[in-house]
Enzyme design. Structure first.
Site, mmCIF file in Angstrom:
data_model
loop_
_atom_site.group_PDB
_atom_site.id
_atom_site.type_symbol
_atom_site.label_atom_id
_atom_site.label_comp_id
_atom_site.label_asym_id
_atom_site.label_seq_id
_atom_site.Cartn_x
_atom_site.Cartn_y
_atom_site.Cartn_z
ATOM 1 N N HIS A 151 0.808 -1.214 0.000
ATOM 2 C CA HIS A 151 0.000 0.000 0.000
ATOM 3 C C HIS A 151 0.848 1.274 0.000
ATOM 4 O O HIS A 151 1.900 1.339 0.619
ATOM 5 C CB HIS A 151 -0.921 0.009 1.222
ATOM 6 C CG HIS A 151 -0.161 -0.085 2.526
ATOM 7 N ND1 HIS A 151 0.280 1.002 3.219
ATOM 8 C CD2 HIS A 151 0.251 -1.176 3.230
ATOM 9 C CE1 HIS A 151 0.904 0.620 4.316
ATOM 10 N NE2 HIS A 151 0.913 -0.713 4.342
ATOM 11 N N ASP A 152 0.380 2.251 -0.750
ATOM 12 C CA ASP A 152 0.919 3.615 -0.743
ATOM 13 C C ASP A 152 2.341 3.731 -1.289
ATOM 14 O O ASP A 152 2.992 4.757 -1.078
ATOM 15 C CB ASP A 152 0.862 4.205 0.681
ATOM 16 C CG ASP A 152 -0.516 4.097 1.292
ATOM 17 O OD1 ASP A 152 -1.456 4.714 0.766
ATOM 18 O OD2 ASP A 152 -0.658 3.367 2.305
ATOM 19 N N GLY B 206 4.899 -1.064 2.822
ATOM 20 C CA GLY B 206 4.098 0.120 2.575
ATOM 21 C C GLY B 206 4.904 1.406 2.571
ATOM 22 O O GLY B 206 5.921 1.529 3.256
#
Length: 242
Positions: free
Chosen positions: A180-181, A198
């Site tokens: 994520h991200d 992440g």
């Protein structure tokens, strides 16, 4: 016995001729459809009537296309590949067998043009960050001309104010993970089983080995994680030299 064999030979020849004729007719039908720029959808595929299908799209057996999906012109879905949620594919993308793109979550997954999603790769699904709250919007944006190989996983963002981003012309080899991200630039190569946690930032490919952007950005991300008390990072008062 001889009369039976004489009977079976013409029957066998007739069946073979009929099968070849049907195959020829089918191939001619598909060719004509492609020639006219229309789409071909296999009868066993499940395509929601609200899905938007471009021209010249090929959807193979046992595929699934959800109600909010949009496929650009010339996309190809190999057997048992699936598109879920609010997902948009640019023109001439290819989903290999078993590939899954998108998820039934708030937010979106946007894939640019000329991307290849490899066998059993999973792209644009819910992240594994414990901070993510079910119902929050989450996003993934992928650029153009990327090759995402088999068994790779790429997750959406953990918060609505952020997004996972992948640029253009990247080669992401088999069994990689981009969490994520993360922010991935252009023209990078990730070798097999490369794992990015992440919020990692990888800039564009740079031939100057003295400042490899992937390494520099990962170190900066770790420093930021210490400062922001993110989960998933183990802190040590000092490093052991052994």
């Amino acid at each position: 016995m001889n009369s039976l064999l004489k009977f079976r030979r013409p029957l066998s020849s007739s069946l073979t001729s009929l099968s070849l004729q049907r195959l020829s007719t089918t191939l001619h039908y598909v060719f004509e459809e492609k020639k006219e720029g229309t789409s071909f959808i296999h009868p066993t595929a499940i395509v929601h009537p609200n899905a938007v299908i471009g021209q010249g799209v090929s959807v193979g057996p046992l595929c699934t296309i959800g109600p909010s999906a949009k496929l650009g012109n010339g996309c190809q879905m190999h057997p048992s590949s699936h598109i879920f949620g609010n997902t948009e594919l640019g023109s001439h993308c290819v989903l290999m067998t078993g590939a899954v793109v998108g998820d039934d979550l708030p937010g979106h997954t946007v894939i640019g043009c000329n991307n290849i999603i490899g066998h059993h790769a999973v792209v644009g699904i819910k992240c594994q960050d414990m901070k993510y709250k079910l119902g929050d919007e989450c996003f993934l944006d992928v650029g153009d001309n990327n090759e995402i190989r088999e068994f790779t996983s790429i997750h959406r963002s953990s918060k609505s104010r952020d997004r996972t981003v992948i640029g253009d012309n990247n080669l992401i080899m088999g069994s990689c993970h981009i969490a994520h991200d993360c922010k991935i630039g252009n023209n990078n190569i990730f070798a097999n089983t490369t794992l990015l946690a992440g919020h990692v930032i990888v800039e564009e490919h740079n031939e100057d080995l003295g400042s490899v952007p992937a390494v520099c950005s990962m170190l900066q991300s770790i420093r930021d994680s210490f400062t922001e008390n993110r989960r998933g990072i183990c802190k040590f008062r000092q490093w052991s030299s052994s």
